[in-house]
Design an enzyme around this catalytic site. Sequence first.
Site, PDB file in Angstrom:
ATOM      1  N   ARG A   1       0.051   8.302   7.722  1.00 22.41           N
ATOM      2  CA  ARG A   1      -0.103   6.923   7.219  1.00 22.41           C
ATOM      3  C   ARG A   1      -0.533   5.971   8.340  1.00 22.41           C
ATOM      4  O   ARG A   1      -1.676   5.570   8.414  1.00 22.41           O
ATOM      5  CB  ARG A   1       1.222   6.474   6.577  1.00 22.41           C
ATOM      6  CG  ARG A   1       1.117   5.220   5.732  1.00 22.41           C
ATOM      7  CD  ARG A   1       1.032   3.925   6.511  1.00 22.41           C
ATOM      8  NE  ARG A   1       2.174   3.698   7.390  1.00 22.41           N
ATOM      9  CZ  ARG A   1       2.215   2.711   8.284  1.00 22.41           C
ATOM     10  NH1 ARG A   1       1.203   1.886   8.434  1.00 22.41           N
ATOM     11  NH2 ARG A   1       3.257   2.571   9.087  1.00 22.41           N
ATOM     12  N   ASP A   2       0.364   5.655   9.252  1.00 25.93           N
ATOM     13  CA  ASP A   2       0.029   4.686  10.311  1.00 25.93           C
ATOM     14  C   ASP A   2      -1.108   5.243  11.167  1.00 25.93           C
ATOM     15  O   ASP A   2      -1.978   4.509  11.619  1.00 25.93           O
ATOM     16  CB  ASP A   2       1.270   4.427  11.179  1.00 25.93           C
ATOM     17  CG  ASP A   2       1.234   3.080  11.891  1.00 25.93           C
ATOM     18  OD1 ASP A   2       0.199   2.410  11.831  1.00 25.93           O
ATOM     19  OD2 ASP A   2       2.248   2.710  12.513  1.00 25.93           O
TER      20      ASP A   2
ATOM     21  N   HIS B   1       9.952   1.742  16.344  1.00 31.07           N
ATOM     22  CA  HIS B   1       8.571   2.123  15.971  1.00 31.07           C
ATOM     23  C   HIS B   1       7.674   1.513  17.044  1.00 31.07           C
ATOM     24  O   HIS B   1       7.441   0.304  17.040  1.00 31.07           O
ATOM     25  CB  HIS B   1       8.296   1.549  14.575  1.00 31.07           C
ATOM     26  CG  HIS B   1       6.895   1.686  14.069  1.00 31.07           C
ATOM     27  ND1 HIS B   1       6.556   2.571  13.060  1.00 31.07           N
ATOM     28  CD2 HIS B   1       5.749   1.039  14.379  1.00 31.07           C
ATOM     29  CE1 HIS B   1       5.257   2.453  12.776  1.00 31.07           C
ATOM     30  NE2 HIS B   1       4.751   1.516  13.569  1.00 31.07           N
TER      31      HIS B   1
ATOM     32  N   HIS C   1       4.233   1.309  19.097  1.00 25.34           N
ATOM     33  CA  HIS C   1       2.832   1.610  19.412  1.00 25.34           C
ATOM     34  C   HIS C   1       2.726   1.645  20.936  1.00 25.34           C
ATOM     35  O   HIS C   1       3.502   0.987  21.633  1.00 25.34           O
ATOM     36  CB  HIS C   1       1.915   0.561  18.774  1.00 25.34           C
ATOM     37  CG  HIS C   1       1.799   0.752  17.280  1.00 25.34           C
ATOM     38  ND1 HIS C   1       0.739   1.391  16.697  1.00 25.34           N
ATOM     39  CD2 HIS C   1       2.654   0.451  16.282  1.00 25.34           C
ATOM     40  CE1 HIS C   1       0.928   1.444  15.385  1.00 25.34           C
ATOM     41  NE2 HIS C   1       2.087   0.886  15.102  1.00 25.34           N
TER      42      HIS C   1
ATOM     43  N   CYS D   1      -3.021  -0.476  13.605  1.00 30.84           N
ATOM     44  CA  CYS D   1      -2.982  -1.251  12.360  1.00 30.84           C
ATOM     45  C   CYS D   1      -4.298  -1.996  12.238  1.00 30.84           C
ATOM     46  O   CYS D   1      -4.754  -2.627  13.193  1.00 30.84           O
ATOM     47  CB  CYS D   1      -1.810  -2.226  12.407  1.00 30.84           C
ATOM     48  SG  CYS D   1      -1.784  -3.361  11.004  1.00 30.84           S
TER      49      CYS D   1
ATOM     50  N   ASN E   1       0.689   4.862  17.444  1.00 35.58           N
ATOM     51  CA  ASN E   1       2.102   5.023  17.778  1.00 35.58           C
ATOM     52  C   ASN E   1       2.229   5.998  18.933  1.00 35.58           C
ATOM     53  O   ASN E   1       1.338   6.799  19.186  1.00 35.58           O
ATOM     54  CB  ASN E   1       2.855   5.638  16.607  1.00 35.58           C
ATOM     55  CG  ASN E   1       3.256   4.603  15.600  1.00 35.58           C
ATOM     56  OD1 ASN E   1       2.495   4.308  14.707  1.00 35.58           O
ATOM     57  ND2 ASN E   1       4.420   4.039  15.784  1.00 35.58           N
TER      58      ASN E   1
HETATM   59  P1  HMG Z   1      -3.806  -9.931  -2.106  1.00 38.34           P
HETATM   60  O1  HMG Z   1      -5.328  -9.916  -2.130  1.00 38.34           O
HETATM   61  O2  HMG Z   1      -3.126 -11.182  -1.704  1.00 38.34           O
HETATM   62  O3  HMG Z   1      -3.178  -9.387  -3.485  1.00 38.34           O
HETATM   63  O4  HMG Z   1      -3.352  -8.767  -1.148  1.00 38.34           O
HETATM   64  P2  HMG Z   1      -3.254  -9.823  -4.973  1.00 38.34           P
HETATM   65  O5  HMG Z   1      -1.914  -9.578  -5.549  1.00 38.34           O
HETATM   66  O6  HMG Z   1      -3.874 -11.192  -5.095  1.00 38.34           O
HETATM   67  O7  HMG Z   1      -4.274  -8.752  -5.598  1.00 38.34           O
HETATM   68  C1  HMG Z   1      -5.654  -8.704  -5.237  1.00 38.34           C
HETATM   69  C2  HMG Z   1      -6.241  -7.381  -5.681  1.00 38.34           C
HETATM   70  O8  HMG Z   1      -5.581  -6.305  -5.004  1.00 38.34           O
HETATM   71  C3  HMG Z   1      -6.081  -7.097  -7.178  1.00 38.34           C
HETATM   72  O9  HMG Z   1      -7.181  -6.292  -7.557  1.00 38.34           O
HETATM   73  C4  HMG Z   1      -4.840  -6.240  -7.219  1.00 38.34           C
HETATM   74  O10 HMG Z   1      -4.781  -5.406  -8.353  1.00 38.34           O
HETATM   75  C5  HMG Z   1      -5.003  -5.412  -5.958  1.00 38.34           C
HETATM   76  P3  HMG Z   1      -8.499  -6.929  -8.254  1.00 38.34           P
HETATM   77  O11 HMG Z   1      -7.966  -7.633  -9.474  1.00 38.34           O
HETATM   78  O12 HMG Z   1      -9.079  -7.900  -7.241  1.00 38.34           O
HETATM   79  O13 HMG Z   1      -9.370  -5.745  -8.507  1.00 38.34           O
HETATM   80  N1  HMG Z   1      -3.721  -4.925  -5.446  1.00 38.34           N
HETATM   81  C6  HMG Z   1      -3.430  -3.638  -5.203  1.00 38.34           C
HETATM   82  N2  HMG Z   1      -4.167  -2.521  -5.359  1.00 38.34           N
HETATM   83  C7  HMG Z   1      -3.554  -1.356  -5.045  1.00 38.34           C
HETATM   84  N3  HMG Z   1      -2.291  -1.263  -4.580  1.00 38.34           N
HETATM   85  C8  HMG Z   1      -1.547  -2.359  -4.417  1.00 38.34           C
HETATM   86  C9  HMG Z   1      -2.117  -3.608  -4.745  1.00 38.34           C
HETATM   87  N4  HMG Z   1      -1.657  -4.874  -4.708  1.00 38.34           N
HETATM   88  C10 HMG Z   1      -2.642  -5.665  -5.137  1.00 38.34           C
HETATM   89  N5  HMG Z   1      -0.309  -2.261  -3.956  1.00 38.34           N
HETATM   90  C11 HMG Z   1      -1.804  -7.065  -0.463  1.00 38.34           C
HETATM   91  C12 HMG Z   1      -1.983  -8.514  -0.896  1.00 38.34           C
HETATM   92  C13 HMG Z   1      -0.408  -6.906   0.085  1.00 38.34           C
HETATM   93  C14 HMG Z   1      -2.024  -6.155  -1.656  1.00 38.34           C
HETATM   94  C15 HMG Z   1      -2.860  -6.775   0.628  1.00 38.34           C
HETATM   95  O14 HMG Z   1      -2.777  -7.753   1.613  1.00 38.34           O
HETATM   96  C16 HMG Z   1      -2.701  -5.415   1.207  1.00 38.34           C
HETATM   97  O15 HMG Z   1      -2.858  -4.396   0.546  1.00 38.34           O
HETATM   98  N6  HMG Z   1      -2.430  -5.353   2.525  1.00 38.34           N
HETATM   99  C17 HMG Z   1      -2.263  -4.066   3.153  1.00 38.34           C
HETATM  100  C18 HMG Z   1      -1.899  -4.267   4.539  1.00 38.34           C
HETATM  101  C19 HMG Z   1      -1.651  -2.927   5.195  1.00 38.34           C
HETATM  102  O16 HMG Z   1      -1.617  -1.878   4.584  1.00 38.34           O
HETATM  103  N7  HMG Z   1      -1.516  -3.012   6.525  1.00 38.34           N
HETATM  104  C20 HMG Z   1      -1.263  -1.869   7.300  1.00 38.34           C
HETATM  105  C21 HMG Z   1       0.101  -1.299   7.063  1.00 38.34           C
HETATM  106  S1  HMG Z   1       1.397  -2.233   7.833  1.00 38.34           S
HETATM  107  C22 HMG Z   1       1.542  -1.530   9.389  1.00 38.34           C
HETATM  108  O17 HMG Z   1       0.740  -0.728   9.777  1.00 38.34           O
HETATM  109  C23 HMG Z   1       2.713  -1.951  10.212  1.00 38.34           C
HETATM  110  C24 HMG Z   1       3.781  -0.865  10.351  1.00 38.34           C
HETATM  111  O18 HMG Z   1       3.236   0.329  10.872  1.00 38.34           O
HETATM  112  C25 HMG Z   1       4.877  -1.336  11.299  1.00 38.34           C
HETATM  113  C26 HMG Z   1       4.269  -1.938  12.582  1.00 38.34           C
HETATM  114  O19 HMG Z   1       3.655  -1.212  13.377  1.00 38.34           O
HETATM  115  O20 HMG Z   1       4.402  -3.161  12.701  1.00 38.34           O
HETATM  116  C27 HMG Z   1       4.442  -0.558   9.002  1.00 38.34           C
HETATM  117 MG    MG Z   2       2.800   0.661  12.919  1.00 35.69          MG
END
Ligand code: HMG
Ligand code: MG
Length: 308
Positions: A16-17, A208, A210, A241, A250
């Site tokens: 995933r990450d 966690h 990086h 990310c 990581n």
């Molecule tokens: P948004 O655009 O504000 O969402 O995004 P929305 O609710 O307005 O929806 C917009 C569109 O997205 C719609 O589709 C929804 O259906 C769709 P449309 O009508 O335009 O066709 N949608 C989704 N589709 C699939 N799965 C979903 C989903 N939700 C809405 N769950 C949202 C808000 C949170 C969805 C967006 O910002 C997003 O997906 N962000 C992902 C960010 C991400 O994955 N970042 C990386 C992971 S975090 C990380 O790596 C950190 C971590 O490792 C710890 C660390 O290191 O800090 C965990």
């Molecule tokens: Mg991370």
Amino acid sequence: MNKLPTHVTLVEVGPRDGLQNEAQPVPAATKIELVHRLQSAGLREIEVTSFVSPKWVPQMADNTEVMAGIQRQVGVRYSVLTPNMKGFEGALATKADEVVIFAAASEAFSQRNINCSIAESIERFRPVAAAARAHGMKVRAAVSCALGCPYQGEVSIEAVDAVVQRLLDIGSHHIGIADTIGVGTAGRVQQVMEAAMKRVPLAELSGHFHDTHGQALANILACLQLGVHTFDASVAGLGGCPYAKGATGNVATEDVVYLLHGLGIHTGIDLDALVDAGAFISAALGRPTASRVARALLAKRERLASQP
Ligand code: HMG
Ligand code: MG
């Protein structure tokens, strides 16, 4: 040195990450094979994919296919990232064991990563945590930018502490302190962890890290000295990310396992098999592993193989 834990649990976040930030498409079959190799190497907690918007993170668009393709092993916990109820539905439909919610300790990062404020994100996670608990799934929460933010710079311990408490209040079982951009150093990491330990039992607290500035192993050792015994790691040091530009992957799982085994700490992981898993995904991505330990062990294997 303080008394160290005798056993450490590693949560493998490579699929995933590690892969979420890959620009080139990685076939679902490759991701599935990676998960199989990781579980064969002894990993018992694997973060498989994300149910996030495919527009935001295209690499995780094959989440359902990957979850469906995994041959599950008894005793392994398969987790997925879920930013909202739509993501939770994906987690439920694909029978994930655990959901990961992720709030930031920095407002600026929250906006960039999930398009809402910290307070709004907590309200989005509230029903996710409740639904997961109702279905008997574990809720793991990550606190991003706990050691610094790519947009706002310093992050206070009070800010981290506040998010930790809010995540506990909505029903998280587990809290992960995340150094999203790998800027933390050992002393600061201990301060942040010590604050978190006042709220979270050690068994449900993790780090966690990086490895952007090469501090992750030192930070893990600093946590071990406090008794923290769960860490996320990414095979071959994959990742980063998409919303933390310049941040590397990581800490490599191979490097953490080498450190832990050197300290006499049990992990249940077969380092050789793990190195093979890392070599597999590095070959699939067409680049050398970022794990120093894997590089050293692979070079040693080559030397031994070329000896008459
Ligand atoms: P948004 O655009 O504000 O969402 O995004 P929305 O609710 O307005 O929806 C917009 C569109 O997205 C719609 O589709 C929804 O259906 C769709 P449309 O009508 O335009 O066709 N949608 C989704 N589709 C699939 N799965 C979903 C989903 N939700 C809405 N769950 C949202 C808000 C949170 C969805 C967006 O910002 C997003 O997906 N962000 C992902 C960010 C991400 O994955 N970042 C990386 C992971 S975090 C990380 O790596 C950190 C971590 O490792 C710890 C660390 O290191 O800090 C965990
Ligand atoms: Mg991370």
